[in-house]
Enzyme design. Structure first.
Site, PDB file in Angstrom:
ATOM      1  N   TYR A 170      -4.296  -3.748 -13.056  1.00  0.00           N
ATOM      2  CA  TYR A 170      -3.768  -3.831 -13.826  1.00  0.00           C
ATOM      3  C   TYR A 170      -4.329  -4.671 -15.193  1.00  0.00           C
ATOM      4  O   TYR A 170      -3.627  -5.186 -16.139  1.00  0.00           O
ATOM      5  CB  TYR A 170      -3.465  -5.159 -12.989  1.00  0.00           C
ATOM      6  CG  TYR A 170      -2.269  -4.839 -12.028  1.00  0.00           C
ATOM      7  CD1 TYR A 170      -2.090  -3.900 -12.337  1.00  0.00           C
ATOM      8  CD2 TYR A 170      -1.438  -5.596 -10.672  1.00  0.00           C
ATOM      9  CE1 TYR A 170      -0.583  -2.907 -10.872  1.00  0.00           C
ATOM     10  CE2 TYR A 170      -1.139  -5.435  -9.852  1.00  0.00           C
ATOM     11  CZ  TYR A 170      -0.126  -3.645 -10.057  1.00  0.00           C
ATOM     12  OH  TYR A 170       0.474  -3.547  -9.356  1.00  0.00           O
ATOM     13  N   LYS A 211      -9.075   3.497  -1.061  1.00  0.00           N
ATOM     14  CA  LYS A 211      -8.554   4.822  -0.727  1.00  0.00           C
ATOM     15  C   LYS A 211     -10.162   5.644  -1.523  1.00  0.00           C
ATOM     16  O   LYS A 211      -9.758   6.037  -1.924  1.00  0.00           O
ATOM     17  CB  LYS A 211      -7.381   5.079  -2.121  1.00  0.00           C
ATOM     18  CG  LYS A 211      -7.382   6.322  -2.127  1.00  0.00           C
ATOM     19  CD  LYS A 211      -5.854   6.541  -1.125  1.00  0.00           C
ATOM     20  CE  LYS A 211      -5.451   7.974  -1.317  1.00  0.00           C
ATOM     21  NZ  LYS A 211      -5.274   8.498   0.115  1.00  0.00           N
ATOM     22  N   ASP A 225      -2.576   5.253   2.339  1.00  0.00           N
ATOM     23  CA  ASP A 225      -2.326   5.308   2.261  1.00  0.00           C
ATOM     24  C   ASP A 225      -1.502   5.247   3.744  1.00  0.00           C
ATOM     25  O   ASP A 225       0.262   5.037   4.719  1.00  0.00           O
ATOM     26  CB  ASP A 225      -1.441   6.857   2.158  1.00  0.00           C
ATOM     27  CG  ASP A 225      -2.992   7.513   2.041  1.00  0.00           C
ATOM     28  OD1 ASP A 225      -4.066   7.150   2.854  1.00  0.00           O
ATOM     29  OD2 ASP A 225      -2.879   9.002   1.666  1.00  0.00           O
ATOM     30  N   ASP A 229      -0.201  -5.486  -4.172  1.00  0.00           N
ATOM     31  CA  ASP A 229       1.201  -5.903  -5.112  1.00  0.00           C
ATOM     32  C   ASP A 229       1.712  -5.112  -3.785  1.00  0.00           C
ATOM     33  O   ASP A 229       3.110  -5.814  -3.665  1.00  0.00           O
ATOM     34  CB  ASP A 229       1.092  -4.801  -5.894  1.00  0.00           C
ATOM     35  CG  ASP A 229       1.905  -5.806  -6.724  1.00  0.00           C
ATOM     36  OD1 ASP A 229       2.633  -6.203  -5.952  1.00  0.00           O
ATOM     37  OD2 ASP A 229       2.252  -5.017  -7.654  1.00  0.00           O
ATOM     38  N   ASP A 239       4.903  -6.463  -0.086  1.00  0.00           N
ATOM     39  CA  ASP A 239       6.165  -6.606  -0.429  1.00  0.00           C
ATOM     40  C   ASP A 239       6.236  -6.266   0.713  1.00  0.00           C
ATOM     41  O   ASP A 239       7.760  -6.028   1.510  1.00  0.00           O
ATOM     42  CB  ASP A 239       6.387  -5.678  -1.839  1.00  0.00           C
ATOM     43  CG  ASP A 239       6.907  -6.894  -2.986  1.00  0.00           C
ATOM     44  OD1 ASP A 239       6.473  -8.127  -2.542  1.00  0.00           O
ATOM     45  OD2 ASP A 239       6.916  -6.586  -4.008  1.00  0.00           O
TER      46      ASP A 239
END
Ligand code: NAD
Length: 359
Positions: free
Chosen positions: A140, A191, A223, A247, A251
């Site tokens: 980001y 990852k 994942d 993020d 959620d």
């Protein structure tokens, strides 16, 4: 020494839910807790009064405060403002100004609300996870980023995933220390099989673990973590991950318990000074109607006592009172099942205060 809290009610339902949280502070102060608080403007309310979503007066007060309690910002009235004056810029502004790099998001499923979740009760009943998301780095913010035309004349968009060792170390310390305050299990999500950034991330987490021998560190690919969160979420206690993975996972996890009106969050700096807020927005569809659930804001007060004031006794008492209120069957509209009696914001606040004082 007295704790100095800045309260930023914000917009929409913000002032209504904050009024109930302030009653909790008043109760604690009347019982002898050394607390002081003042009110400030953030978001649309600040644009209306001072022409900026994070005005100078709020900046000065926020820098001086020991902790900040926020309601929510935004609303249709402000949707057409230029980007730099939008209410959400107020939140980004205060996070950046105070260098709040660690985002703490609990995901909880209260036994009393298990039926309201879209998951089977046995999968989520009693769920209590804490997700730590790094908030100021990663793809980001990494440079270079942008749009360009490549050698073949085709449009391209590109971003850079980036973490420096020091950025990983500081979120790692927060995560290990949070795990020490809970069941001493930490799962680091990355990852590592594909990304160099993740290879460094994992290396740093393993390095830090020698400073926290009482915490059991495990690793999971993002994942798989997304899958495990819906398959067997109770296997997790504290999870730590970077900005973009956090993020998405926070959620996802917040929906396990079923209600947006029940979840608090914290964003901390290196000294555990924090901004505490419910995860929901300003809910303009129910503002001014005495319908909003104030419990996420009340639980934000609990997080403030746990993480900024190092008072797990007070946070535990607040959390227990929330459980008692739910157990007694009190429901605002967002957590009520069909046929259940619905009460308003003020009535829920009153029921909570009664539970706090053993009533
Ligand atoms: P929202 O979270 O405000 O509302 C989503 C739905 O959940 C609505 O139906 C709302 O009535 C309900 N809801 C939310 N909080 C509730 C509560 N405490 N009790 C009962 N019901 C509740 O999300 P949205 O509608 O997408 O956004 C509304 C505004 O809030 C927008 O301007 C958005 O930008 C802003 N927003 C702010 C924040 C923040 O301040 N941190 C976060 C998200 C959205």
């Amino acid at each position: 020494m007295s704790k100095n809290i800045l309260i930023l009610p914000g917009d929409g339902i913000g002032p209504e839910i904050m009024a109930e949280a302030v009653k909790v502070l008043e109760l604690l102060k009347a019982e002898g807790e050394a607390l002081n608080w003042s009110f400030g403007l953030l978001g649309g309310a600040a644009v209306d009064a001072e022409g900026h979503p994070y005005p100078q007066s709020t900046q000065t007060a926020a820098r001086a405060a020991d902790a900040i309690l926020m309601g929510a910002v935004g609303g249709p009235k402000y949707d057409d403002l230029p980007r730099e004056l939008r209410p959400e810029r107020g939140i980004l502004g205060i996070r950046k100004d105070l260098a709040l790099f660690a985002n703490l998001r609990p995901a909880l499923a209260y036994e009393a609300l298990a039926a309201a979740s879209s998951f089977k009760p046995e999968i989520i009943a009693g769920l209590d996870i804490l997700i730590l998301r790094e908030l100021t780095g990663d793809i980001y913010f990494g440079q270079p980023r942008g749009r360009r035309t490549n050698a073949d004349g085709e449009d391209e968009g590109f971003d850079t995933m980036h973490y420096a060792r020091s950025e990983i170390e500081r979120i790692g310390h927060v995560a290990f220390q949070a795990a020490q305050k809970r069941s001493k299990r930490l799962c680091s999500v990355d990852k590592e099989n594909v990304l160099d950034t993740s290879r460094l991330w994992r290396e740093v987490m393993i390095g830090l673990s020698s400073q926290y021998p009482d915490v059991e560190l495990t690793h999971m690919y993002v994942d798989n973590a997304a899958m495990q969160l819906v398959k067997r979420p109770k296997q997790f206690d504290v999870m730590v991950t970077g900005n973009i993975f956090g993020d998405i996972l926070s959620d996802e996890a917040s929906m396990l318990g079923g209600s947006i009106g029940m979840l608090p969050s914290a964003s901390l700096d290196v000294n555990n000074k924090g901004l505490y807020e419910p995860i929901h927005g300003s809910a303009p569809d129910i503002m001014g109607q005495n319908k909003a659930n104030p419990l996420a804001t009340v639980l934000s007060v609990a997080m403030m006592f746990k993480y900024s004031f190092d008072r797990p006794d007070v946070s535990g008492r607040i959390e227990a009172a929330v459980k008692a209120v739910l157990q007694a069957g009190h429901r605002t509209g967002d957590i009520a099942m069909p046929g259940e009696q619905v009460i308003g914001t003020r009535e829920m606040g009153a029921a909570f205060l009664a539970a706090m004082t053993g009533g």
